[in-house]
Design a protein around this motif. Structure first.
Motif, PDB file in Angstrom:
ATOM      1  N   THR A   1       0.937  -0.893   0.037  1.00 58.13           N
ATOM      2  CA  THR A   1      -0.136   0.187  -0.147  1.00 58.13           C
ATOM      3  C   THR A   1       0.783   1.553   0.517  1.00 58.13           C
ATOM      4  O   THR A   1       2.075   0.515  -0.050  1.00 58.13           O
ATOM      5  CB  THR A   1      -0.753  -0.173   1.521  1.00 58.13           C
ATOM      6  N   ASP A   2      -0.020   2.376   0.057  1.00 58.55           N
ATOM      7  CA  ASP A   2       0.683   3.570  -0.131  1.00 58.55           C
ATOM      8  C   ASP A   2       1.186   3.921   1.486  1.00 58.55           C
ATOM      9  O   ASP A   2       1.550   5.104   1.709  1.00 58.55           O
ATOM     10  CB  ASP A   2       0.371   4.235  -0.736  1.00 58.55           C
ATOM     11  N   ASP A   3       0.967   3.548   2.093  1.00 56.97           N
ATOM     12  CA  ASP A   3       1.062   4.272   3.759  1.00 56.97           C
ATOM     13  C   ASP A   3       2.092   2.795   4.450  1.00 56.97           C
ATOM     14  O   ASP A   3       2.477   1.442   4.314  1.00 56.97           O
ATOM     15  CB  ASP A   3       0.139   3.032   5.049  1.00 56.97           C
ATOM     16  N   PRO A   4       3.092   3.673   5.004  1.00 56.36           N
ATOM     17  CA  PRO A   4       4.882   3.063   4.947  1.00 56.36           C
ATOM     18  C   PRO A   4       4.503   2.133   6.724  1.00 56.36           C
ATOM     19  O   PRO A   4       5.085   1.099   6.403  1.00 56.36           O
ATOM     20  CB  PRO A   4       5.842   4.146   5.413  1.00 56.36           C
ATOM     21  N   LYS A   5       3.609   2.499   7.187  1.00 55.97           N
ATOM     22  CA  LYS A   5       3.445   1.709   8.882  1.00 55.97           C
ATOM     23  C   LYS A   5       2.713   1.317   8.519  1.00 55.97           C
ATOM     24  O   LYS A   5       3.097  -0.390   8.867  1.00 55.97           O
ATOM     25  CB  LYS A   5       2.657   2.941   9.747  1.00 55.97           C
ATOM     26  N   GLU A   6       1.476   0.394   7.659  1.00 54.50           N
ATOM     27  CA  GLU A   6       0.901  -0.521   7.193  1.00 54.50           C
ATOM     28  C   GLU A   6       1.958  -1.798   6.804  1.00 54.50           C
ATOM     29  O   GLU A   6       2.010  -2.818   6.997  1.00 54.50           O
ATOM     30  CB  GLU A   6       0.301  -0.182   6.389  1.00 54.50           C
ATOM     31  N   ASN A   7       3.221  -0.845   5.201  1.00 50.93           N
ATOM     32  CA  ASN A   7       3.624  -1.717   4.885  1.00 50.93           C
ATOM     33  C   ASN A   7       4.784  -3.013   5.468  1.00 50.93           C
ATOM     34  O   ASN A   7       5.060  -3.628   5.524  1.00 50.93           O
ATOM     35  CB  ASN A   7       4.262  -1.111   3.808  1.00 50.93           C
ATOM     36  N   ALA A   8       5.861  -1.797   6.803  1.00 44.94           N
ATOM     37  CA  ALA A   8       6.196  -2.139   7.220  1.00 44.94           C
ATOM     38  C   ALA A   8       5.481  -3.525   9.079  1.00 44.94           C
ATOM     39  O   ALA A   8       6.606  -4.895   8.875  1.00 44.94           O
ATOM     40  CB  ALA A   8       6.680  -0.991   8.783  1.00 44.94           C
ATOM     41  N   ARG A   9       4.513  -3.271   8.942  1.00 48.35           N
ATOM     42  CA  ARG A   9       3.402  -4.206   9.708  1.00 48.35           C
ATOM     43  C   ARG A   9       3.572  -5.845   9.233  1.00 48.35           C
ATOM     44  O   ARG A   9       3.511  -6.837   9.258  1.00 48.35           O
ATOM     45  CB  ARG A   9       1.873  -3.699  10.526  1.00 48.35           C
ATOM     46  N   ARG A  10       3.246  -5.447   7.923  1.00 51.82           N
ATOM     47  CA  ARG A  10       2.738  -6.490   7.435  1.00 51.82           C
ATOM     48  C   ARG A  10       4.073  -7.320   7.463  1.00 51.82           C
ATOM     49  O   ARG A  10       4.726  -8.538   6.653  1.00 51.82           O
ATOM     50  CB  ARG A  10       2.610  -6.473   5.922  1.00 51.82           C
ATOM     51  N   ILE A  11       5.521  -6.672   6.769  1.00 51.41           N
ATOM     52  CA  ILE A  11       6.763  -7.258   6.386  1.00 51.41           C
ATOM     53  C   ILE A  11       7.031  -7.999   8.125  1.00 51.41           C
ATOM     54  O   ILE A  11       7.588  -8.947   8.281  1.00 51.41           O
ATOM     55  CB  ILE A  11       8.218  -5.822   6.549  1.00 51.41           C
ATOM     56  N   MET A  12       7.025  -7.313   9.093  1.00 48.66           N
ATOM     57  CA  MET A  12       7.068  -8.153  10.160  1.00 48.66           C
ATOM     58  C   MET A  12       5.972  -9.200  10.519  1.00 48.66           C
ATOM     59  O   MET A  12       7.051  -9.993  11.387  1.00 48.66           O
ATOM     60  CB  MET A  12       6.998  -6.517  11.816  1.00 48.66           C
ATOM     61  N   ASP A  13       5.413  -9.281  10.508  1.00 55.12           N
ATOM     62  CA  ASP A  13       3.472 -10.240  10.559  1.00 55.12           C
ATOM     63  C   ASP A  13       5.183 -11.505   9.137  1.00 55.12           C
ATOM     64  O   ASP A  13       5.069 -12.596  10.014  1.00 55.12           O
ATOM     65  CB  ASP A  13       3.653 -10.092   9.949  1.00 55.12           C
ATOM     66  N   THR A  14       5.388 -10.763   8.402  1.00 59.86           N
ATOM     67  CA  THR A  14       6.460 -12.194   7.764  1.00 59.86           C
ATOM     68  C   THR A  14       7.468 -12.825   8.457  1.00 59.86           C
ATOM     69  O   THR A  14       7.906 -13.847   7.856  1.00 59.86           O
ATOM     70  CB  THR A  14       6.359 -11.294   5.876  1.00 59.86           C
ATOM     71  N   VAL A  15       8.497 -12.143   8.392  1.00 61.35           N
ATOM     72  CA  VAL A  15       9.444 -12.323   9.107  1.00 61.35           C
ATOM     73  C   VAL A  15       9.438 -12.331  10.807  1.00 61.35           C
ATOM     74  O   VAL A  15      10.163 -12.577  11.437  1.00 61.35           O
ATOM     75  CB  VAL A  15      10.370 -11.157   8.936  1.00 61.35           C
ATOM     76  N   LEU A  16       8.227 -13.061  11.139  1.00 60.50           N
ATOM     77  CA  LEU A  16       7.690 -13.403  12.430  1.00 60.50           C
ATOM     78  C   LEU A  16       8.500 -12.365  13.598  1.00 60.50           C
ATOM     79  O   LEU A  16       8.662 -13.061  14.554  1.00 60.50           O
ATOM     80  CB  LEU A  16       8.519 -14.962  12.750  1.00 60.50           C
ATOM     81  N   HIS A  17       8.309 -11.412  13.022  1.00 56.61           N
ATOM     82  CA  HIS A  17       9.216 -10.306  14.430  1.00 56.61           C
ATOM     83  C   HIS A  17      10.713 -10.294  14.851  1.00 56.61           C
ATOM     84  O   HIS A  17      10.699 -10.817  15.997  1.00 56.61           O
ATOM     85  CB  HIS A  17       8.039 -10.191  15.720  1.00 56.61           C
ATOM     86  N   ALA A  18      11.226 -11.184  13.830  1.00 57.49           N
ATOM     87  CA  ALA A  18      12.308 -12.010  14.615  1.00 57.49           C
ATOM     88  C   ALA A  18      13.721  -9.910  14.986  1.00 57.49           C
ATOM     89  O   ALA A  18      12.989  -8.929  14.897  1.00 57.49           O
ATOM     90  CB  ALA A  18      13.541 -11.425  13.436  1.00 57.49           C
ATOM     91  N   MET A  19      13.871 -10.771  16.021  1.00 53.30           N
ATOM     92  CA  MET A  19      14.973 -10.075  16.866  1.00 53.30           C
ATOM     93  C   MET A  19      15.895  -9.061  16.131  1.00 53.30           C
ATOM     94  O   MET A  19      16.093  -7.844  16.734  1.00 53.30           O
ATOM     95  CB  MET A  19      15.723 -10.682  17.804  1.00 53.30           C
ATOM     96  N   ASP A  20      16.757  -9.738  14.699  1.00 56.12           N
ATOM     97  CA  ASP A  20      17.654  -8.619  14.487  1.00 56.12           C
ATOM     98  C   ASP A  20      17.286  -8.016  13.388  1.00 56.12           C
ATOM     99  O   ASP A  20      18.136  -7.691  12.433  1.00 56.12           O
ATOM    100  CB  ASP A  20      18.187  -9.723  13.779  1.00 56.12           C
ATOM    101  N   VAL A  21      15.771  -7.877  13.280  1.00 49.25           N
ATOM    102  CA  VAL A  21      14.674  -7.277  12.019  1.00 49.25           C
ATOM    103  C   VAL A  21      14.316  -5.529  12.614  1.00 49.25           C
ATOM    104  O   VAL A  21      13.698  -4.901  13.548  1.00 49.25           O
ATOM    105  CB  VAL A  21      13.324  -7.035  11.628  1.00 49.25           C
ATOM    106  N   ALA A  22      15.376  -4.473  12.174  1.00 49.09           N
ATOM    107  CA  ALA A  22      14.656  -3.177  12.741  1.00 49.09           C
ATOM    108  C   ALA A  22      13.746  -1.998  11.947  1.00 49.09           C
ATOM    109  O   ALA A  22      13.623  -2.141  10.672  1.00 49.09           O
ATOM    110  CB  ALA A  22      15.957  -2.140  12.836  1.00 49.09           C
ATOM    111  N   ASN A  23      13.090  -1.529  12.745  1.00 48.64           N
ATOM    112  CA  ASN A  23      11.876  -1.347  11.900  1.00 48.64           C
ATOM    113  C   ASN A  23      12.285   0.362  12.758  1.00 48.64           C
ATOM    114  O   ASN A  23      11.413   0.074  13.577  1.00 48.64           O
ATOM    115  CB  ASN A  23       9.834  -1.880  12.174  1.00 48.64           C
ATOM    116  N   VAL A  24      12.397   1.708  12.010  1.00 47.19           N
ATOM    117  CA  VAL A  24      12.678   2.605  12.397  1.00 47.19           C
ATOM    118  C   VAL A  24      11.665   3.450  11.799  1.00 47.19           C
ATOM    119  O   VAL A  24      11.790   3.395  10.216  1.00 47.19           O
ATOM    120  CB  VAL A  24      13.874   2.949  12.039  1.00 47.19           C
ATOM    121  N   GLN A  25      11.213   4.745  12.576  1.00 44.18           N
ATOM    122  CA  GLN A  25      10.316   5.049  12.140  1.00 44.18           C
ATOM    123  C   GLN A  25      11.372   7.211  12.403  1.00 44.18           C
ATOM    124  O   GLN A  25      11.758   7.186  13.687  1.00 44.18           O
ATOM    125  CB  GLN A  25       8.869   5.799  12.481  1.00 44.18           C
TER     126      GLN A  25
END
Length: 516
Positions: free
Chosen positions: A34-58
């Motif tokens: 989508t054109d919503d960065p937060k929604e896209n980031a949430r989808r990616i975090m769900d896909t990678v099972l909220h892995a501990m080495d994935v950083a999601n920075v605003q």
């Protein structure tokens, strides 16, 4: 919705390496972002099972702030901060429009993606994802920091004269070692991802205008047909694409030296490198190639020819010496001179076992010592091999398990197996030695000859990419005999071997041997 500048960006951005990704299949939903960065980031975090080495920075406190995602374990932090975070903050501070991000962020390799599967793929490959408000998808920047060994000296294929560099586990470093020696624009690459879980990058190389496209296409097709969860190196891949995978003999030349790979490419062959592996393999290959070393072409032709003959003789001795000794003692002792027969009889006076069991016992003991020495640390392994061999050998003779003559025979066989420059061919020699000993102990010289003929017929039936394995001996190709067991002067090596079926045969236009 996508803006026009992003559509142009998608067309213009590239990996910057000149490699064609034929990627593997990630088990990720191929859905649009989508054109919503937060929604896209949430989808990616769900896909990678909220892995501990994935950083999601605003990036800022603003709810319309860009979103930055990266792997902590694979990202070059200095590059991330200086080349991405700082320019983007400057862009936001000056109130500039985000469509000018291309002017501020100057990372060389970049790509725009608008699907979830592509975004996850680049994230797990070490890229940094940047999601902009109001823009569908992510901008991906290459900021990975690959941990690998530096270029070191070749260990398994060491030489005295010539380059000492060896491949490392980094695919980029390995390609640079080849590029350093081949500065032609005709060097072409085809890149694929193998392994559903590992996504190992495999690069197939050939020189356009020289390599036979038939061989290039055949290797590419075989690699694409590989279906495996994880591919850990070139040594595993080469077994998956062999013509006859059940054979003990290698059908591709596997090595760690970049100069050897470059020489094969110049001859019109195909080379394959896998990420995470310090080895590459080339093909098609013939049996005689495994007795050739890069040092042969840096040395004088007469000494090189002598050394090659010694290698072939050494491998023959390694395969047959123990079998000849066992067959002679058990069935054909009348051919032994009387004085020598007396010495052998005295040596075996206390041995209660027949020569067959004696030889198998010593061969197995030697293989155990060799394997233990290879697995232990270098200094400890050397000590174990030398001291263990001496102590066990003397103890075995004193206890009556074996004779002194048998220890000499088995030791010579073991030493002769090390003369081949190829480690994988040396392992094949070790394997075929045991059935030869067994047949010799059961049927004498008749069993020995049956074993040797069976091995010869098997090798005549082998092929490498459907090219005959025993060429240029069978089928006989007189022109290629100049660079087999003997090597003629370099000026006479004017043509590429017929095995590679190169599109351009001549490779040497050197002046004549006799100069005025």
């Amino acid at each position: 919705m996508k803006t026009k500048w992003l559509q142009g960006l998608i067309k213009s951005l590239s990996l910057g390496q000149g490699l064609n990704d034929q990627g593997g299949d990630l088990e990720t939903p191929d859905v649009p972002l989508t054109d919503d960065p937060k929604e896209n980031a949430r989808r990616i975090m769900d896909t990678v099972l909220h892995a501990m080495d994935v950083a999601n920075v605003q990036l800022t406190d603003d709810r319309h702030s860009p979103q930055v995602m990266y792997l902590k374990t694979m990202t070059n932090y200095k590059m991330l901060q200086q080349d991405i975070i700082r320019p983007m903050k400057a862009l936001a501070l000056h109130g500039k429009s985000w469509d000018r991000i291309n002017d501020y962020v100057v990372v060389g390799q970049r790509r725009a993606v608008d699907k979830l599967s592509d975004a996850v793929h680049y994230l797990l490959d070490g890229w940094t994802l940047v999601g902009l408000p109001g823009v569908s998808g992510f901008l991906c920047f290459k900021t990975d920091h690959e941990q690998s060994r530096p270029v070191e000296k070749a260990e398994n294929q060491s030489i005295v004269i010539g380059p000492q560099e060896a491949f490392s586990e980094s695919l980029e470093i390995n390609i640079s070692l080849i590029r350093k020696r081949l500065k032609t624009p005709d060097l072409e690459f085809v890149t694929m991802k193998i392994g559903d879980l590992t996504q190992t990058k495999v690069v197939v190389m050939g020189i356009r205008g020289i390599v036979n496209e038939k061989y290039m296409d055949m290797i590419i097709q075989r690699i694409r047909e590989v279906e495996i969860d994880g591919l850990l190196g070139a040594g595993e891949l080469v077994q998956l694409i062999d013509d006859q995978p059940l054979s003990p003999f290698p059908q591709f030349n596997l090595g760690e030296r970049p100069d050897n790979v470059v020489a094969a490419l110049i001859e019109g062959k195909v080379a394959v490198i896998a990420g995470g592996s310090p080895y590459a393999f080339t093909g098609p290959s013939s049996f005689i190639e495994f007795f050739q070393s890069p040092e042969d072409y840096y040395n004088r032709w007469l000494s090189t020819s002598l050394v090659r003959m010694l290698r072939v003789f050494g491998v023959f001795v390694s395969i047959t010496l123990s079998g000849i000794y066992v067959a002679t003692l058990q069935y054909h002792y009348e051919i032994i001179p009387a004085n020598m027969l007396k010495t052998i009889a005295l040596s075996r006076a206390k041995v209660p076992f027949p020569p067959l069991y004696e030889a198998l016992f010593l061969e197995l003991t030697l293989e155990v010592l060799r394997e233990a020495g290879a697995r232990l640390p270098t200094k400890v392994g050397q000590t174990m091999g030398i001291v263990g061999g001496i102590v066990i050998g003397q103890a075995a003779v004193s206890a009556g398990f074996t004779s002194n003559v048998m220890i000499i025979v088995v030791s010579l066989s073991a030493l002769a197996s090390f003369v081949t420059p190829s480690y994988v061919m040396g392992n094949a020699v070790r394997v075929v030695r045991f059935p030869i000993i067994f047949l010799s102990g059961m049927y004498g010289f008749m069993g020995l000859m049956v074993g040797l003929v069976t091995i010869l017929l098997h090798m005549l039936n082998l092929s490498s990419l459907h090219a005959p394995y025993m060429t240029p001996l069978a089928p006989l190709r007189l022109g290629d005999l100049k660079d087999t067991i003997i090597r003629v002067p370099t000026q006479l090596l004017s043509f590429r071997p017929l095995l590679s079926r190169a599109r351009r045969n001549r490779k040497n236009n050197s002046p004549t041997l006799k100069r005025k």
